[in-house]
Write an enzyme that holds these catalytic residues in place. Structure first.
Site, PDB file in Angstrom:
ATOM      1  N   ASP A  47       0.863  -1.309   0.154  1.00  0.00           N
ATOM      2  CA  ASP A  47      -0.134  -0.172  -0.038  1.00  0.00           C
ATOM      3  C   ASP A  47       0.878   1.219   0.034  1.00  0.00           C
ATOM      4  O   ASP A  47       1.684   1.233   0.745  1.00  0.00           O
ATOM      5  CB  ASP A  47      -1.012  -0.151   1.235  1.00  0.00           C
ATOM      6  CG  ASP A  47      -1.906   1.111   1.322  1.00  0.00           C
ATOM      7  OD1 ASP A  47      -2.876   1.079   0.691  1.00  0.00           O
ATOM      8  OD2 ASP A  47      -1.726   2.092   2.184  1.00  0.00           O
ATOM      9  N   GLU A  51       1.520  -0.481  -5.219  1.00  0.00           N
ATOM     10  CA  GLU A  51       0.895   0.544  -5.415  1.00  0.00           C
ATOM     11  C   GLU A  51       1.685   1.871  -5.348  1.00  0.00           C
ATOM     12  O   GLU A  51       1.575   2.638  -4.430  1.00  0.00           O
ATOM     13  CB  GLU A  51      -0.350   0.658  -4.166  1.00  0.00           C
ATOM     14  CG  GLU A  51      -1.481   1.779  -4.853  1.00  0.00           C
ATOM     15  CD  GLU A  51      -2.021   2.332  -3.543  1.00  0.00           C
ATOM     16  OE1 GLU A  51      -3.021   2.892  -3.765  1.00  0.00           O
ATOM     17  OE2 GLU A  51      -1.587   2.470  -2.421  1.00  0.00           O
TER      18      GLU A  51
END
Ligand code: GLC
Length: 533
Positions: free
Chosen positions: A196, A250
């Site tokens: 993330d 990401e």
């Protein structure tokens, strides 16, 4: 790769919230869809300030979802069906309920407990202003002041919500902890991790103010060069397993050369293609995005990825049904009219375009049903911190997170069992009775059967796997390219029908052809006849 947002996938225990038992029940559905791997958005204990992206314990499962035992069983059962599991790791920040942050708050300024985070005295004579002007990605200042037993104290940094304090990646504990968390999940059978906010971990130690322009790697909290040491270390851990684990980043970065640096052979394996996701439904813009993508991946020999939707963006059926079909996180706009029929037609064409490209494709749960962005969730039922922190100026992400419709004619459409007394955590539109798995199964014109057919053919045709693609001559507004084995994809983004090559057999079409011509907003896979052109 199929993204599971557990909270909205399937609710087995009837509390209105999806759970691991619901996923386990539906593994045969995922096998029949034809996916190779599941990526689970965070399933850890969380106070839900950011719906799971605020993690209180990285080695356990949120009780609303189930238990660690169930997660291990799920990983094993999926594996037995040929499906691997990717877990979501959030290294930029923890929940404010994480033991580290609680002990930091309980410890005085200057204590070792606080060094794992970014605690700083405030600016101005009495420290009543934040240490700098950085803004939170969710709106408002990126700093919150602590309250030490009624006395205002230091400020701490949070690039997202105040309940998500940023970790200090210059601290050895932070490195060691995350390496251990990686091993924890790899040892339990996870085939990899989705990382993330992967470009945000490292901060300028001087906390310099943001300025309008930067040299490469000079932004104070995005894409700093120190990140690469972290990912090299993680890659060594992933490669240390007999069956190497995969790292998926990401990484939202506009500069393709900077993005490519994360994909060097000793760093991440892949990163999401957000340029493609944000691209308007326009042939020349998409062609540029595809070319840029392939060119950036080529030198580092990493596979490209193709993403149309995820839990942070407006679902692409809605995006493609607007006048402005582009998307940006900074300008989420729900005030435009949406033509769902046109959006759906384009989404069907988009999936054939995407699945014909070389690289891996990410499918966000529900896109295979043709779900659209739910834009009219009543204010009182809104959940996303983005909506709350911007006072509704940014509509946020709830509309892409609405629970899936499985069966039946009324909400909750089989998302919860029939005896459930609790409503789904976000309301489903009644029109989704036409988009349930039950109703779409076996309907040759449904989105679901298109996805199933496309994934089946993609798996069976070596020419659609890795390997080159070459553009074919095409009229304006049309994308045409060839893959291995004589397979071609033609997508018509122009306003009217176009001719298809005569000597070619249709393998799969996103919509009916008109007298052998390819209508607007339609795509087709063809196999060139031997000797044909
Ligand atoms: C990522 C996640 C998003 C989350 C944010 C903060 O962008 O995809 O859902 O809110 O990071 O963790």
């Amino acid at each position: 790769m199929y993204q599971v947002y557990v909270r909205s996938f399937a609710d087995a225990n009837g509390d209105g919230v999806g759970d691991l038992a619901g996923v386990r029940d539906r593994l045969p559905y995922l096998r029949d869809l034809g996916v190779d791997a599941l990526w689970f958005s965070p399933w850890y204990p969380s106070p839900l300030a950011d719906w799971g992206y605020d993690i209180a314990d990285y080695r356990s499962i949120d009780p609303a979802f189930g238990t660690l035992d169930e997660a291990e069983q799920l990983i094993a059962e999926a594996r037995a069906l040929g499906i691997r599991t990717i877990v979501d790791i959030v290294p930029n920040h923890v929940s404010d309920q994480h033991p580290w942050f609680r002990s930091a708050l309980a410890s005085p300024a200057g204590s070792p407990e606080r060094e794992r985070f970014w605690f700083r005295p405030g600016a101005a004579p009495d420290g009543e202003l934040p240490p700098n002007g950085w803004q939170s990605i969710f709106g408002g200042p990126a700093w919150t002041r602590t309250d030490d037993a009624g006395v205002p104290g230091e400020w701490y940094l949070h690039l997202f919500a105040p309940e998500q304090p940023d970790l200090n990646w210059t601290h050895p504990d932070v490195w060691a902890e995350h390496e251990d968390v990686l091993r924890f999940w790899f040892d339990r059978g996870a085939a990899g991790v989705r990382i993330d906010s992967a470009a945000l971990l490292v901060k300028d130690p001087h906390l310099a103010e943001e300025t309008p322009q930067y040299g490469a790697g000079e932004h104070p909290f995005t894409d700093r060069d120190g990140l690469h040491d972290i990912y090299r270390r993680w890659r060594a851990i992933a490669d240390g397993y007999p069956e190497p684990r995969v790292l998926v980043g990401e990484v939202w970065l506009p500069d393709p050369d900077r993005l490519a640096r994360y994909l060097r052979p000793d760093e991440l394996h892949t990163a999401f293609n957000f340029d493609f996701l944000g691209c308007p439904w326009d042939a020349s813009a998409l062609r540029t995005s595809i070319d840029t993508t392939l060119a950036l991946h080529e030198p580092v020999k990493a596979p490209a990825t193709w993403v149309l939707s995820n839990h942070d963006v407006d679902r692409h059926v809605s995006r493609y049904g607007r006048d402005d079909t582009s998307f940006s996180l900074q300008a989420r706009n729900h005030s435009q009219p949406v033509d769902l029929e046109r959006g759906t037609r384009r989404a069907r064409a988009a999936v054939l375009l995407t699945m014909a490209l070389p690289g891996s494709v990410y499918v966000y749960q529900g896109e295979e049903l043709g779900l659209w962005e739910v834009e009219d969730i009543p204010a009182a039922l809104r959940q996303d911190p983005i909506w709350h922190r911007t006072g509704g100026a940014d509509p946020g992400r709830d509309g892409s997170r609405v629970p899936l419709p499985w069966s039946g004619l009324e909400p909750p459409f089989g998302f919860s069992p029939p005896a459930a007394r609790t409503e789904p955590w976000l309301p489903q539109p009644k029109e989704w009775r036409d988009l349930t798995v039950e109703i779409e199964t076996g309907d040759p014109d449904s989105m679901l059967e298109l996805y199933r057919a496309a994934l089946r053919i993609r798996r069976a045709e070596p020419g659609l796997g890795d390997g080159p693609m070459s553009w074919l001559p095409a009229t304006s507004g049309v994308l045409a390219f060839e893959r291995g084995g004589g397979l071609r994809c033609v997508a018509n983004l122009s306003d009217g029908p176009v001719d298809l090559p005569a000597a070619a057999a249709v393998v799969l079409a996103s919509g009916p052809l008109a007298d052998g011509r390819l209508p607007a907003d339609t795509a087709v896979w063809l196999r060139a006849a031997p000797g044909g052109s």
